[in-house]
Design an enzyme around this catalytic site. Structure first.
Site, short mmCIF file in Angstrom:
data_model
loop_
_atom_site.label_atom_id
_atom_site.label_comp_id
_atom_site.label_asym_id
_atom_site.label_seq_id
_atom_site.Cartn_x
_atom_site.Cartn_y
_atom_site.Cartn_z
N GLN A 139 17.04 -0.90 62.22
CA GLN A 139 18.25 -0.04 62.46
C GLN A 139 19.06 0.41 61.27
O GLN A 139 19.12 1.69 61.38
CB GLN A 139 19.15 -0.95 63.29
CG GLN A 139 20.31 -0.18 63.90
CD GLN A 139 21.22 -1.03 64.76
OE1 GLN A 139 20.76 -1.14 65.92
NE2 GLN A 139 22.37 -1.10 64.28
N GLU A 195 24.49 7.51 63.44
CA GLU A 195 25.77 7.20 62.71
C GLU A 195 25.64 7.95 61.23
O GLU A 195 26.34 7.77 60.25
CB GLU A 195 25.63 5.62 62.21
CG GLU A 195 25.83 4.86 63.23
CD GLU A 195 25.97 3.24 63.09
OE1 GLU A 195 26.75 2.89 62.03
OE2 GLU A 195 25.74 2.67 63.63
N ASP A 214 20.35 -3.64 58.27
CA ASP A 214 20.68 -4.36 59.70
C ASP A 214 19.18 -4.26 60.34
O ASP A 214 18.98 -3.13 60.76
CB ASP A 214 21.93 -3.73 60.31
CG ASP A 214 21.96 -4.33 61.93
OD1 ASP A 214 21.33 -5.49 61.91
OD2 ASP A 214 22.87 -3.73 62.46
N GLU A 244 21.31 -8.29 58.09
CA GLU A 244 22.08 -8.46 59.29
C GLU A 244 21.06 -8.65 60.57
O GLU A 244 19.87 -7.86 60.55
CB GLU A 244 22.96 -7.26 59.78
CG GLU A 244 23.72 -7.47 60.83
CD GLU A 244 24.67 -6.24 60.90
OE1 GLU A 244 25.12 -5.64 60.03
OE2 GLU A 244 25.15 -5.70 62.21
N LYS A 295 33.54 -7.25 65.00
CA LYS A 295 33.80 -5.78 65.72
C LYS A 295 34.73 -6.15 66.80
O LYS A 295 34.50 -6.73 67.89
CB LYS A 295 32.27 -5.33 66.25
CG LYS A 295 31.43 -5.01 65.32
CD LYS A 295 30.14 -4.95 66.07
CE LYS A 295 28.97 -4.04 65.40
NZ LYS A 295 27.58 -4.04 66.02
N ARG A 342 31.48 0.67 65.19
CA ARG A 342 30.55 0.80 66.32
C ARG A 342 29.52 2.02 65.91
O ARG A 342 29.95 2.93 65.29
CB ARG A 342 30.89 0.69 67.74
CG ARG A 342 31.53 -0.40 68.05
CD ARG A 342 30.85 -1.74 67.91
NE ARG A 342 29.62 -1.90 68.32
CZ ARG A 342 29.04 -2.85 69.28
NH1 ARG A 342 30.26 -3.71 69.76
NH2 ARG A 342 27.83 -3.10 69.68
N SER A 343 28.33 2.25 66.62
CA SER A 343 27.56 3.57 66.73
C SER A 343 28.45 4.55 67.25
O SER A 343 28.28 5.95 67.05
CB SER A 343 26.20 3.27 66.97
OG SER A 343 26.23 2.68 68.25
N LYS A 398 31.82 -2.06 57.02
CA LYS A 398 30.59 -0.93 57.36
C LYS A 398 31.12 -0.32 58.31
O LYS A 398 31.65 -0.44 59.53
CB LYS A 398 29.49 -2.12 58.01
CG LYS A 398 28.14 -1.64 58.57
CD LYS A 398 27.14 -2.65 59.41
CE LYS A 398 26.19 -1.94 59.96
NZ LYS A 398 25.71 -2.98 60.93
C1 2PG Z 1 25.31 -2.66 64.51
C2 2PG Z 1 26.07 -1.48 65.22
C3 2PG Z 1 26.58 -0.51 63.74
P1 2PG Z 1 26.09 -0.67 67.38
O1 2PG Z 1 24.59 -2.91 65.11
O2 2PG Z 1 25.88 -3.28 63.83
O3 2PG Z 1 25.67 -0.16 63.05
O4 2PG Z 1 25.40 -0.72 65.96
O5 2PG Z 1 27.42 -0.18 67.41
O6 2PG Z 1 25.10 0.15 68.20
O7 2PG Z 1 25.93 -2.00 67.99
MG MG Z 2 24.22 -4.77 63.78
#
Ligand code: 2PG
Ligand code: MG
Length: 429
Positions: free
Chosen positions: A164, A206, A243, A286, A338, A367-368, A389
């Site tokens: 990702q 992103e 990640d 990650e 998060k 978040r994305s 991040k």
């Molecule tokens: C992640 C986040 C940010 P998402 O997996 O760490 O890259 O993605 O907000 O889609 O979970």
């Molecule tokens: Mg992640």
């Protein structure tokens, strides 16, 4: 009447970086100070995250948030009217009690988080201090190491590649501002390398370059090339953070790398990752395994946890209890933080406190699906997490955070300390 008592709460529907609805809350205190915050939204989510309430009506593909907005304007507003915003823990407890479910399924974590964060902003405004200072006091002067995406992938790029986030960190940089300067050069050179190989195909969710690669490993090779062409020493000056977001392509110990038409078990995936760590200057990984693969996480941590940072995102969902459980079995050594995975600031902070107790590092993360909201920058500094991040180095919703961090660093002046890689997770055994 107390100056920091809540006079009114108002929510509205606003729009995120994917053009989807989300919740903004605005809190006015008795002294007239106003605080405002917007809930973000993930795409690759952990199943144990707090519940994001979506209307499920045909509008906007079911993604509308008018119920969550209504909860803030109704029930939450009534319950918190007159309460002190100064006592964040009590306010968050009230939100949790009011919701009454284990995972905020009734009121929605998007509703509760927007309110929780708006309250902190309002008090900071009332006290006339920046949010990070309200949260961490004047001694909170640690600027985080930024983790910045160069190529997007996985759920953020139509699964064009399996991995990702291909990100960089700058162990050689002297301060936050310099880390951004170096990353800007790496990002630019990565674009030039991609252009030489064929037409540039734009960016992923992103803001990282679209991952037009034949294999996952080719992305790593290209990243090293971009670091070198930008004039930095791979590893010493600019290093790689990944990640894997393995929950997106793995379950019950089986992992399917779609790009390479390969199916692996946990040990097979661990082997691939260990080879990458040997071959490339990788300092952080990650979600190397899926959220349901705690045993795999523990095996990978035993094999690599003293060399690199191993981060639990979907695996730990910013949850204090899960952090303690993971530590007890030796799985991961770092927690991604998060706020919308929990739905209040206090619960997210609890995960960070638990992490510190068990010797884990922490990374505050966006978040994305994001907006101009910059609360997480202040959390990273206020909590002294040491890492941040946010996604890539393009697109307004990402740059809003990096630029806010520059303002914070400038304001701290000589008092600012740069975490570098000292804040990185390493297993002690
Ligand atoms: C992640 C986040 C940010 P998402 O997996 O760490 O890259 O993605 O907000 O889609 O979970
Ligand atoms: Mg992640």
């Amino acid at each position: 009447m107390n100056p920091q008592d809540i006079r009114s709460i108002h929510a509205r529907r606003v729009w995120d970086s994917r053009g989807r609805p989300t919740v903004e809350a605005e809190i006015t205190l008795d002294d007239g100070a106003v605080g405002r915050a917007i809930a973000p939204a993930g795409a690759s989510k952990g199943t144990r995250e707090a519940h994001e309430l979506r209307d499920g009506t045909p509008r906007f593909g079911g993604l509308d948030v008018m119920q969550a907005v209504g909860h803030v304007n109704g029930e939450i507003g009534r319950a918190l009217s007159g309460a002190s915003a100064r006592d964040q823990a009590a306010l968050d407890r009230r939100l949790i009690e009011l919701d009454g479910t284990p995972n905020k399924t009734r009121l929605g974590a998007n509703a509760t988080l927007a309110v929780s964060m708006a309250a902190a902003h309002a008090v900071a405004a009332s006290l006339r201090v920046p949010l990070h200072e309200y949260i961490g006091g004047a001694e909170a002067t640690l600027m985080p190491m930024p983790q910045i995406q160069i190529f997007g992938g996985g759920a953020h790029a139509g699964r064009r590649v399996d991995i990702q986030d291909f990100m960089v960190v700058c162990p050689g940089a002297r301060n936050f501002a310099e880390a951004l300067e170096w990353t800007a050069e790496v990002y630019r050179h990565a674009g030039l390398v991609m252009q030489e190989r064929g037409p540039l195909r734009g960016v992923a969710d992103e803001g990282g370059w679209w991952p037009d690669f034949a294999t996952n490993e080719q992305a790593l090779e290209t990243l090293v090339e971009a670091i070198e062409r930008a004039g930095y020493a791979p590893g010493a000056q600019v290093a790689i953070a990944l990640d894997i977001a393995a929950s997106e392509f793995g379950r019950a110990g089986r992992y399917t790398l779609g790009l390479e038409s390969r199916e692996l078990d946990s040990d097979g995936l661990i082997e691939v990752l260990l080879r990458w760590i040997d071959r490339y200057p990788i300092v952080s990984i990650e979600d190397p395994l899926a959220e349901d693969d705690a045993e795999g996480f523990a095996r990978f941590t035993r094999a690599a946890g003293q060399r690199i940072q191993i981060v639990g995102d979907d695996f730990l969902v910013s949850d204090a209890t899960l952090v303690r459980e993971a530590a007890a079995r030796g799985a991961a050594n770092t927690v991604l933080l998060k706020p919308n995975q929990r739905g209040t600031l206090s619960e997210t902070r609890d995960a960070w406190l638990a992490a510190q107790e068990v010797g884990y590092a922490g990374i505050v993360s966006a978040r994305s699906g994001e907006t101009e909201d910059t609360t997480i920058v202040h959390l990273a500094v206020g909590w002294g997490a040491g890492q941040l991040k946010v996604g890539s180095f393009t697109r307004g919703e990402r740059m809003a955070k990096w630029n806010e961090a520059l303002r914070v660093e400038e304001r701290l002046g000589a008092r600012a300390r740069f975490a570098g890689t000292t804040a990185f997770g390493r297993s002690r055994r």
